[in-house]
Design a protein around this motif. Sequence first.
Motif, short mmCIF file in Angstrom:
data_model
loop_
_atom_site.label_atom_id
_atom_site.label_comp_id
_atom_site.label_asym_id
_atom_site.label_seq_id
_atom_site.Cartn_x
_atom_site.Cartn_y
_atom_site.Cartn_z
N ALA A 248 0.82 -1.21 0.00
CA ALA A 248 0.00 0.00 0.00
C ALA A 248 0.85 1.27 0.00
O ALA A 248 0.32 2.36 0.14
N VAL A 249 2.17 1.13 -0.15
CA VAL A 249 3.06 2.28 -0.13
C VAL A 249 3.29 2.76 -1.55
O VAL A 249 3.76 2.01 -2.40
N ALA A 250 2.95 4.01 -1.81
CA ALA A 250 3.16 4.60 -3.13
C ALA A 250 4.60 5.10 -3.22
O ALA A 250 5.25 5.35 -2.21
N SER A 251 5.10 5.25 -4.44
CA SER A 251 6.48 5.71 -4.62
C SER A 251 6.70 7.08 -3.97
O SER A 251 7.78 7.37 -3.47
N GLY A 252 5.68 7.91 -3.91
CA GLY A 252 5.80 9.21 -3.26
C GLY A 252 5.93 9.12 -1.75
O GLY A 252 6.30 10.09 -1.09
N ASP A 253 5.62 7.95 -1.18
CA ASP A 253 5.72 7.74 0.26
C ASP A 253 7.09 7.24 0.70
O ASP A 253 7.33 7.07 1.90
N GLU A 254 7.99 6.97 -0.25
CA GLU A 254 9.30 6.44 0.12
C GLU A 254 10.06 7.34 1.09
O GLU A 254 10.66 6.82 2.04
N PRO A 255 10.07 8.67 0.92
CA PRO A 255 10.78 9.50 1.90
C PRO A 255 10.21 9.33 3.32
O PRO A 255 10.97 9.28 4.29
N ALA A 256 8.92 9.22 3.44
CA ALA A 256 8.30 9.03 4.76
C ALA A 256 8.68 7.66 5.34
O ALA A 256 8.94 7.54 6.55
N LEU A 257 8.74 6.64 4.50
CA LEU A 257 9.14 5.31 4.96
C LEU A 257 10.61 5.31 5.39
O LEU A 257 10.97 4.76 6.43
N ARG A 258 11.45 5.96 4.61
CA ARG A 258 12.87 6.09 4.98
C ARG A 258 13.01 6.82 6.31
O ARG A 258 13.84 6.45 7.15
N ALA A 259 12.21 7.85 6.52
CA ALA A 259 12.26 8.60 7.78
C ALA A 259 11.84 7.72 8.95
O ALA A 259 12.47 7.77 10.02
N LEU A 260 10.81 6.90 8.77
CA LEU A 260 10.40 5.97 9.83
C LEU A 260 11.53 5.01 10.19
O LEU A 260 11.80 4.76 11.36
N ILE A 261 12.19 4.48 9.18
CA ILE A 261 13.30 3.55 9.40
C ILE A 261 14.43 4.26 10.16
O ILE A 261 14.97 3.73 11.13
N ALA A 262 14.78 5.47 9.71
CA ALA A 262 15.87 6.21 10.35
C ALA A 262 15.55 6.55 11.80
O ALA A 262 16.40 6.41 12.69
N VAL A 263 14.33 6.97 12.08
CA VAL A 263 13.94 7.31 13.45
C VAL A 263 13.93 6.06 14.32
O VAL A 263 14.38 6.08 15.47
N ALA A 264 13.42 4.94 13.79
CA ALA A 264 13.41 3.69 14.55
C ALA A 264 14.83 3.26 14.88
O ALA A 264 15.12 2.84 16.00
N ALA A 265 15.73 3.36 13.91
CA ALA A 265 17.13 2.96 14.13
C ALA A 265 17.80 3.87 15.15
O ALA A 265 18.54 3.40 16.01
N ALA A 266 17.54 5.16 15.07
CA ALA A 266 18.18 6.12 15.97
C ALA A 266 17.64 6.04 17.39
O ALA A 266 18.37 6.29 18.34
N GLY A 267 16.37 5.67 17.53
CA GLY A 267 15.75 5.68 18.85
C GLY A 267 15.68 4.33 19.53
O GLY A 267 14.99 4.19 20.54
N ALA A 268 16.39 3.35 19.01
CA ALA A 268 16.33 2.01 19.60
C ALA A 268 16.88 2.03 21.02
O ALA A 268 17.92 2.59 21.28
N SER A 269 16.13 1.39 21.93
CA SER A 269 16.60 1.27 23.31
C SER A 269 17.06 -0.15 23.57
O SER A 269 16.66 -1.07 22.89
N GLY A 270 17.87 -0.34 24.56
CA GLY A 270 18.44 -1.65 24.86
C GLY A 270 17.44 -2.65 25.40
O GLY A 270 17.78 -3.81 25.59
N THR A 271 16.20 -2.25 25.66
CA THR A 271 15.24 -3.16 26.26
C THR A 271 14.17 -3.63 25.27
O THR A 271 13.31 -4.41 25.63
N THR A 272 14.21 -3.18 24.05
CA THR A 272 13.18 -3.52 23.08
C THR A 272 13.36 -4.94 22.57
O THR A 272 14.44 -5.33 22.19
#
Length: 139
Positions: free
Chosen positions: A103-127
């Motif tokens: 369901a992800v359109a090509s125009g949504d790729e920047p938003a998906l990349r941002a989600l991945i980057a934020v998830a990677a940056a905010g990972a905690s040691g207990t997840t």
Amino acid sequence: MTSAAPGPDGTCDAASPAGLATRLATARALLRSAWPEAVERETALGEGRTFVYTSLDSSQVVLRLVVDAPNLLFHFAEGARLPDPAGLLRGEGRRGRYVCLGAVASGDEPALRALIAVAAAGASGTTEIDMDNKSGATA
């Protein structure tokens, strides 16, 4: 990624098996470009496959790419806490959320990349997330 709506039964339809292989390769490349330092592990249970992504310095799972034909999705371990202005995240779990890649359109790729980057940056040691890939499970 191309635009496609989820199927009437709620699946993240990635089309034919050949189309699924192409979409999987595209999704893995997108993840690698958004998070080059990610460590990837592959698991297979039943007919499904899961690619688990962790940081270099931790075995903590940040997200996983779930391939369970016809579904193809990114599951974010802490998706409920992620900012999602584009509204890509689905699910109602206490912590986890997913993005249906069909369901992800090509125009949504920047938003998906941002989600991945934020998830990677905010990972905690207990997840942690459940690593049992159950057929039809989406979150």
